[in-house]
Motif scaffolding. Structure first.
Motif, PDB file in Angstrom:
ATOM      1  N   ALA A   1       0.818  -1.207   0.000  1.00 24.08           N
ATOM      2  CA  ALA A   1       0.000   0.000   0.000  1.00 24.08           C
ATOM      3  C   ALA A   1       0.855   1.262   0.000  1.00 24.08           C
ATOM      4  O   ALA A   1       2.026   1.237   0.389  1.00 24.08           O
ATOM      5  CB  ALA A   1      -0.920   0.000   1.226  1.00 24.08           C
ATOM      6  N   THR A   2       0.255   2.367  -0.420  1.00 25.55           N
ATOM      7  CA  THR A   2       0.963   3.652  -0.451  1.00 25.55           C
ATOM      8  C   THR A   2       1.469   4.043   0.937  1.00 25.55           C
ATOM      9  O   THR A   2       2.594   4.526   1.086  1.00 25.55           O
ATOM     10  CB  THR A   2       0.031   4.748  -0.990  1.00 25.55           C
ATOM     11  OG1 THR A   2      -0.363   4.420  -2.320  1.00 25.55           O
ATOM     12  CG2 THR A   2       0.729   6.102  -0.991  1.00 25.55           C
ATOM     13  N   ALA A   3       0.630   3.832   1.954  1.00 19.59           N
ATOM     14  CA  ALA A   3       1.041   4.169   3.321  1.00 19.59           C
ATOM     15  C   ALA A   3       2.264   3.373   3.741  1.00 19.59           C
ATOM     16  O   ALA A   3       3.170   3.893   4.411  1.00 19.59           O
ATOM     17  CB  ALA A   3      -0.110   3.923   4.289  1.00 19.59           C
ATOM     18  N   THR A   4       2.319   2.112   3.327  1.00 12.21           N
ATOM     19  CA  THR A   4       3.477   1.269   3.645  1.00 12.21           C
ATOM     20  C   THR A   4       4.733   1.813   2.969  1.00 12.21           C
ATOM     21  O   THR A   4       5.819   1.830   3.564  1.00 12.21           O
ATOM     22  CB  THR A   4       3.231  -0.179   3.193  1.00 12.21           C
ATOM     23  OG1 THR A   4       2.059  -0.675   3.848  1.00 12.21           O
ATOM     24  CG2 THR A   4       4.416  -1.072   3.523  1.00 12.21           C
ATOM     25  N   ALA A   5       4.597   2.258   1.720  1.00  4.19           N
ATOM     26  CA  ALA A   5       5.737   2.813   0.989  1.00  4.19           C
ATOM     27  C   ALA A   5       6.286   4.047   1.694  1.00  4.19           C
ATOM     28  O   ALA A   5       7.509   4.206   1.841  1.00  4.19           O
ATOM     29  CB  ALA A   5       5.321   3.159  -0.440  1.00  4.19           C
ATOM     30  N   VAL A   6       5.398   4.918   2.151  1.00  5.66           N
ATOM     31  CA  VAL A   6       5.834   6.120   2.867  1.00  5.66           C
ATOM     32  C   VAL A   6       6.548   5.733   4.162  1.00  5.66           C
ATOM     33  O   VAL A   6       7.594   6.297   4.511  1.00  5.66           O
ATOM     34  CB  VAL A   6       4.639   7.035   3.179  1.00  5.66           C
ATOM     35  CG1 VAL A   6       5.090   8.231   4.008  1.00  5.66           C
ATOM     36  CG2 VAL A   6       3.977   7.516   1.898  1.00  5.66           C
TER      37      VAL A   6
END
Length: 272
Positions: A244-249
């Motif tokens: 997920a995008t949040a994980t990438a951040v």
């Protein structure tokens, strides 16, 4: 004010006057930030690096869009061109943040900075916050310029959605800010521009290039957990990602936090 030792905040000898006449200190974080802000803009390096980042983003975005048009790639969000340029433009931030730290060790002015702000963690935090803010603003402006340049170069092979463009612009700014924090940590840990740049070029460009060049799912997964691999996933839109995008951040933030902790450890344990 206490005289600093190799351990940062401990007094060198008892009996030292806490407020010696003629010696001014800034204990608050706000004062440290103001000091770092003034120092950053008092030299040309910040302006040169931001200008270089802007130019690199414009050129790379135009190249990316032109190649996509010429090769008939599928239609994609126009902001992807500016996001892709971060693989190169991030090094303008790396150089700026590295110089902001190592120039003081080279000239010896770091001693004055640590006397002005006796709490070493505040010096470290202030420098990270100032460079991160400048990197965020510079990255966001560069993303806007890169998107505008790419729109014409795509010549119809890109889609435009205001919300997506805004999201990608902010994502590029966030990524560049996290890279600035990471760089400040590495620079404090190494205290030398060549050492810091060697580590950062290897981490941000060398290792990802090697892993992706060799191929294979395992190496690709490792590359996805490196700062730029994760950053690329949350900056680009309309592409598949392994998490997920949040994980990438969070992955990029974890790298920045680890570097920050390493830099602070060295700063507090070693003499300036």
């Amino acid at each position: 004010m206490s005289t600093l030792t190799a351990h940062g905040d401990r007094p060198a000898a008892p009996g030292t006057a806490p407020d010696a006449p003629g010696r001014r200190t800034t204990d608050g974080l706000a004062g440290a930030i103001a000091s770092e802000w003034t120092k950053l803009w008092s030299v040309r390096a910040a302006w040169l690096c931001l200008s270089a980042g802007l130019a690199i983003t414009g050129v790379f975005a135009y190249y990316y869009a032109s190649i996509s048009r010429i090769n008939g790639h599928p239609v994609q969000p126009v902001g992807n061109a500016a996001a892709a340029s971060a693989v190169v433009s991030q090094f303008a931030v790396v150089v700026m943040a590295t110089v902001a730290v190592t120039s003081e060790y080279t000239t010896g002015t770091v001693r004055a900075a640590l006397l002005w702000v006796p709490r070493r963690h505040r010096v470290h935090a202030a420098k990270a916050l100032v460079t991160a803010l400048v990197a965020f603003l510079g990255g966001s402006v560069s993303a806007v310029v890169g998107t505008a340049v790419a729109w014409g170069a795509f010549d119809g092979r890109a889609s435009f959605d205001a919300a997506t463009v805004l999201g990608q612009t902010l994502a590029v700014g966030v990524y560049q800010a996290l890279i600035a924090v990471l760089t400040v940590g590495v620079a404090f840990a190494t205290r030398h521009p060549a050492g810091a740049l060697s580590i950062l070029v290897t981490l941000l460009w060398g290792l990802p290039s090697i892993f992706l060049g060799l191929g294979g799912e395992t190496l690709a997964a490792v590359s996805d957990r490196l700062p730029h691999g994760a950053g690329d996933h949350f900056m680009r839109a309309g592409t598949a990602a392994p998490y997920a995008t949040a994980t990438a951040v969070l992955i990029v933030a974890a790298w920045a936090a680890a570097a920050h902790a390493a830099g602070l450890y060295v700063l507090r344990r070693r003499d300036a």
